[in-house]
Each structure stands twice: as structure tokens, then as C-alpha cells.
Design a protein around this motif. Sequence first.
Motif, PDB file in Angstrom:
ATOM      1  N   VAL A  43       0.649  -1.311   0.030  1.00 16.99           N
ATOM      2  CA  VAL A  43       0.006   0.019  -0.154  1.00 16.99           C
ATOM      3  C   VAL A  43       0.767   1.370  -0.067  1.00 16.99           C
ATOM      4  CG1 VAL A  43      -1.600   1.338   1.295  1.00 16.99           C
ATOM      5  CG2 VAL A  43      -1.887  -1.172   0.923  1.00 16.99           C
ATOM      6  N   VAL A  44       0.613   2.180  -0.949  1.00 15.21           N
ATOM      7  CA  VAL A  44       1.180   3.185  -1.162  1.00 15.21           C
ATOM      8  C   VAL A  44       0.245   4.295  -0.772  1.00 15.21           C
ATOM      9  CG1 VAL A  44       2.317   5.199  -2.609  1.00 15.21           C
ATOM     10  CG2 VAL A  44       2.995   2.677  -2.666  1.00 15.21           C
ATOM     11  N   LEU A  45       0.470   5.251   0.465  1.00 11.69           N
ATOM     12  CA  LEU A  45      -0.468   6.239   0.768  1.00 11.69           C
ATOM     13  C   LEU A  45       0.048   7.601   0.366  1.00 11.69           C
ATOM     14  CD1 LEU A  45      -3.049   6.657   2.508  1.00 11.69           C
ATOM     15  CD2 LEU A  45      -1.523   7.223   4.406  1.00 11.69           C
ATOM     16  N   THR A  46      -0.597   8.225  -0.123  1.00 12.07           N
ATOM     17  CA  THR A  46      -0.318   9.668  -0.826  1.00 12.07           C
ATOM     18  C   THR A  46      -1.111  10.897  -0.156  1.00 12.07           C
ATOM     19  OG1 THR A  46      -1.874   9.979  -2.573  1.00 12.07           O
ATOM     20  CG2 THR A  46       0.061   8.813  -3.145  1.00 12.07           C
ATOM     21  N   THR A  47      -0.728  11.867  -0.104  1.00 16.98           N
ATOM     22  CA  THR A  47      -1.409  12.957   0.727  1.00 16.98           C
ATOM     23  C   THR A  47      -2.757  13.731   0.245  1.00 16.98           C
ATOM     24  OG1 THR A  47       0.233  14.505  -0.126  1.00 16.98           O
ATOM     25  CG2 THR A  47       0.509  13.784   2.261  1.00 16.98           C
ATOM     26  N   PHE A  48      -2.568  13.505  -1.125  1.00 15.76           N
ATOM     27  CA  PHE A  48      -3.755  14.232  -1.835  1.00 15.76           C
ATOM     28  C   PHE A  48      -4.080  13.499  -3.262  1.00 15.76           C
ATOM     29  CE2 PHE A  48      -0.527  16.536  -3.395  1.00 15.76           C
ATOM     30  CZ  PHE A  48      -0.670  17.286  -4.499  1.00 15.76           C
ATOM     31  N   THR A  49      -5.259  13.724  -3.778  1.00 10.77           N
ATOM     32  CA  THR A  49      -5.837  12.991  -4.887  1.00 10.77           C
ATOM     33  C   THR A  49      -4.887  13.062  -6.194  1.00 10.77           C
ATOM     34  OG1 THR A  49      -7.220  14.754  -5.524  1.00 10.77           O
ATOM     35  CG2 THR A  49      -7.989  12.663  -4.117  1.00 10.77           C
ATOM     36  N   VAL A  50      -4.271  14.248  -6.433  1.00  7.26           N
ATOM     37  CA  VAL A  50      -3.546  14.544  -7.733  1.00  7.26           C
ATOM     38  C   VAL A  50      -2.112  13.622  -7.421  1.00  7.26           C
ATOM     39  CG1 VAL A  50      -2.059  16.182  -8.928  1.00  7.26           C
ATOM     40  CG2 VAL A  50      -4.336  16.925  -8.008  1.00  7.26           C
ATOM     41  N   LEU A  51      -1.921  13.601  -6.510  1.00  3.82           N
ATOM     42  CA  LEU A  51      -0.625  12.771  -6.320  1.00  3.82           C
ATOM     43  C   LEU A  51      -0.778  11.350  -6.318  1.00  3.82           C
ATOM     44  CD1 LEU A  51       2.526  13.073  -5.800  1.00  3.82           C
ATOM     45  CD2 LEU A  51       1.912  13.271  -3.367  1.00  3.82           C
ATOM     46  N   ALA A  52      -2.137  10.858  -5.948  1.00  2.00           N
ATOM     47  CA  ALA A  52      -2.269   9.418  -5.839  1.00  2.00           C
ATOM     48  C   ALA A  52      -2.608   8.853  -7.306  1.00  2.00           C
ATOM     49  CB  ALA A  52      -3.802   9.112  -5.502  1.00  2.00           C
ATOM     50  N   ASP A  53      -3.369   9.862  -8.232  1.00  2.00           N
ATOM     51  CA  ASP A  53      -3.293   9.617  -9.515  1.00  2.00           C
ATOM     52  C   ASP A  53      -2.066   9.395 -10.456  1.00  2.00           C
ATOM     53  OD1 ASP A  53      -5.166   9.700 -11.899  1.00  2.00           O
ATOM     54  OD2 ASP A  53      -4.114  10.975 -12.602  1.00  2.00           O
ATOM     55  N   VAL A  54      -0.945  10.406 -10.092  1.00  2.00           N
ATOM     56  CA  VAL A  54       0.171  10.455 -10.831  1.00  2.00           C
ATOM     57  C   VAL A  54       0.816   9.011 -10.468  1.00  2.00           C
ATOM     58  CG1 VAL A  54       2.699  11.358 -10.843  1.00  2.00           C
ATOM     59  CG2 VAL A  54       0.564  12.707 -11.081  1.00  2.00           C
ATOM     60  N   ALA A  55       1.052   8.739  -9.192  1.00  2.00           N
ATOM     61  CA  ALA A  55       1.420   7.286  -8.386  1.00  2.00           C
ATOM     62  C   ALA A  55       0.813   6.165  -8.973  1.00  2.00           C
ATOM     63  CB  ALA A  55       1.376   7.617  -7.097  1.00  2.00           C
ATOM     64  N   SER A  56      -0.433   6.270  -9.126  1.00  2.00           N
ATOM     65  CA  SER A  56      -1.058   5.049  -9.800  1.00  2.00           C
ATOM     66  C   SER A  56      -0.854   4.712 -11.112  1.00  2.00           C
ATOM     67  CB  SER A  56      -2.823   5.365  -9.729  1.00  2.00           C
ATOM     68  OG  SER A  56      -3.189   5.459  -8.411  1.00  2.00           O
ATOM     69  N   ASN A  57      -0.511   5.950 -11.846  1.00  2.00           N
ATOM     70  CA  ASN A  57       0.128   5.623 -13.308  1.00  2.00           C
ATOM     71  C   ASN A  57       1.532   4.903 -13.423  1.00  2.00           C
ATOM     72  OD1 ASN A  57      -1.770   6.811 -15.777  1.00  2.00           O
ATOM     73  ND2 ASN A  57      -2.099   8.219 -14.000  1.00  2.00           N
ATOM     74  N   VAL A  58       2.132   5.233 -12.349  1.00  2.00           N
ATOM     75  CA  VAL A  58       3.514   4.450 -12.287  1.00  2.00           C
ATOM     76  C   VAL A  58       3.293   3.063 -11.721  1.00  2.00           C
ATOM     77  CG1 VAL A  58       5.886   4.830 -11.140  1.00  2.00           C
ATOM     78  CG2 VAL A  58       4.769   6.748 -12.045  1.00  2.00           C
ATOM     79  N   ALA A  59       2.537   3.079 -10.827  1.00  2.00           N
ATOM     80  CA  ALA A  59       2.517   1.722  -9.856  1.00  2.00           C
ATOM     81  C   ALA A  59       1.823   0.620 -10.849  1.00  2.00           C
ATOM     82  CB  ALA A  59       1.543   1.933  -8.623  1.00  2.00           C
ATOM     83  N   GLY A  60       0.851   0.963 -11.439  1.00  2.00           N
ATOM     84  CA  GLY A  60       0.122  -0.007 -12.196  1.00  2.00           C
ATOM     85  C   GLY A  60      -0.725  -0.983 -11.206  1.00  2.00           C
ATOM     86  N   ASP A  61      -0.879  -2.220 -11.505  1.00  2.00           N
ATOM     87  CA  ASP A  61      -1.492  -3.086 -10.596  1.00  2.00           C
ATOM     88  C   ASP A  61      -0.695  -3.917  -9.680  1.00  2.00           C
ATOM     89  OD1 ASP A  61      -3.616  -2.709 -12.256  1.00  2.00           O
ATOM     90  OD2 ASP A  61      -3.362  -4.410 -13.815  1.00  2.00           O
ATOM     91  N   ARG A  62       0.586  -3.262  -9.634  1.00  2.00           N
ATOM     92  CA  ARG A  62       1.513  -4.204  -8.566  1.00  2.00           C
ATOM     93  C   ARG A  62       1.401  -3.401  -7.183  1.00  2.00           C
ATOM     94  NH1 ARG A  62       5.212  -7.604 -10.374  1.00  2.00           N
ATOM     95  NH2 ARG A  62       5.953  -7.684  -8.426  1.00  2.00           N
TER      96      ARG A  62
END
Length: 313
Positions: A43-62
Motif C-alpha cells: 500500500v502506497v499512501l499519498t497526501t492528496f488525490t492529484v498525487l495519488a493519480d500520478v502514483a497510480s500511473n507509475v504503480a500499475g497493478d502492482r
Amino acid sequence: MFRRADAGPGWRRLVVAAAVATTVVATLTGCGEVLTSDDDRPVVLTTFTVLADVASNVAGDRLAVESITKPGAEIHGYEPTPGDMRRAASADMIVDNGLNLEAWFEQFVHELHRPRIVASEGIEPIDIAADAYAGKPNPHAWMSPVNVQVYVDNLVTAFTELDPDGAAEFAANGAAYKQQLQQVQDEMTTRLAALPERQRALVTCEGAFSYLARDAGLTERYIWPVNAEQQATPQQLTAAIEFVKANDVPAVFCESTVSDAPMQQVVSATGARFGGTLYVDSLSDADGPVPTYLDLIRHDADTIVAALTGSAS
């Protein structure tokens, strides 16, 4: 790359108290998906939604990427809840923007023993030019897709350290997303470059557009520098009104996470149009106008061009 802090007894008592309330904690990803206890991804926890979206694009399904704040939340003055603390205590990595964006964050993670990455590391900041925040870095570095490519590189490195088996996938995801970011950057600058010289002024409630204005060659003015101020002062309103009048600015804007009432005073005093709502600190819900970061940049560029050229409905 990671920073750690040991958890003290006060923090552990708070986490235990929060955990007693439920035996199985369901958490939300940045995309709104419910994660149950059988999801064993880190689990990667980000502080806000913009950062979560960017991180999700890098993380993929892993990796399971989550945001502490929900869509529409104001990030600067956010107050963490016991549920946030419980989620942070069990996260495998915490990602924040840095550049003094999350005023509440240092105390939030002070006693938490978790890997942490500052996504904006390596960005050359633009300093705030006025008021009490003068000389401090403008934290809204993500408003430049060029800067977000640096965020992506930092996330690829961090996620590879967290999950070495995913290194190739993270690198490929990051490269593909950086191409999309550059495309959006090119689209934005091309559209805004078409504005006539006398219309190249961007007047907003918060001074959140310094990086976008730099990239697009716009003159930025704002009522207050950081949303944490909560309320416009008479001096700030007067300065904004004088700028709009002196430069015959055709339209002004405000951000989605604050009231536009102060900017409506500027509209009343100058005759400028209210050009619309811009998004900065938060994405919308999935069915809203900016469910992703790329949508956010496109929406803001479209809104700015339409209002300043008089083509807005």
C-alpha cells in the motif's frame, strides 16, 4: 531516498485505539476502489488525490495507491483523522508533495516508522513573491506537466526499492506516462500561446499557477498566495482590483476548493467576467470534470483560453 521516524508510545496508543473500532479495515484507493483484507499488494499512501493519480500511473497493478484526502478536499489546512492515522500506520510507503504544501503533514508522520518519499524532490521551485509567504517556495509544482515528469522519475525509483520485482513494469509505466505528460504540456502551451498579448494575464484566488504561467508565458496575479490564509484581506482585494483595472483583464478565476466570493468582489468592482472554476489541489469524483491529473491540466487550459478570448459561454 526514504526517510524514517520511530513510532513513539503516544502514536502507538492512538493507532491501537483507532484499530479497536474495527477488525477489518477497508481502505480506498485514489480511484475510489475498495480494498479488502485479501488484497495483499503493498500500500502506497499519498497526501492528496492529484498525487495519488500520478502514483497510480507509475504503480500499475502492482501497488495499491491510496489518497489520504478525498476528491474536492482542500489540502493546505487539512486535519488528519484517526482513520487517516490508522491507514498511515499500516501503509508500506507514504508519498507527499513537499515544498511546504502539506502544513499538517510533518506532525502527522513525525513518529511514524514508514518509508517516505517527497515527490517534488529535484524540482527547481518558484518562490512566492508577496505577502507573509514571500520567499518561500510555491508548492504547486505539479501544475507544470514538465515538473510532474520529475515526480514520475522519483516514484519509479521509490517503487522499485519497495518492490524490486516490479522494476521493469514501473520503468515502462513511467516512460509511457511521461509521454502523455509531455503531450498535455505541448497542448497546453500551444493553446495558451495563441492568446493576444494584452490578454495574457491569469488572475486567480490562490497563487497556485506560477509554474503553469511560467510554462505558458502568462502574467500571474492572485488575491492570496496560499489557501491556508482562509480569507482575503482588504489590501489583497484592492491589489487584485487595481491590477485587473490597470491591465483591462477580461476574465478572472477561482479554484474548486475555496469559495469564489472574494473574486466575485473583484468582478463587481472591475466589470471583468468570472471566467470559471480551475482545479489545482484536488481531482473531482470519477464522474466529474477532472477525474485524472491529465484531465485537470486540459480543463484548466481550456477554461483559461475560453474565458480570456471571450469564447466562454
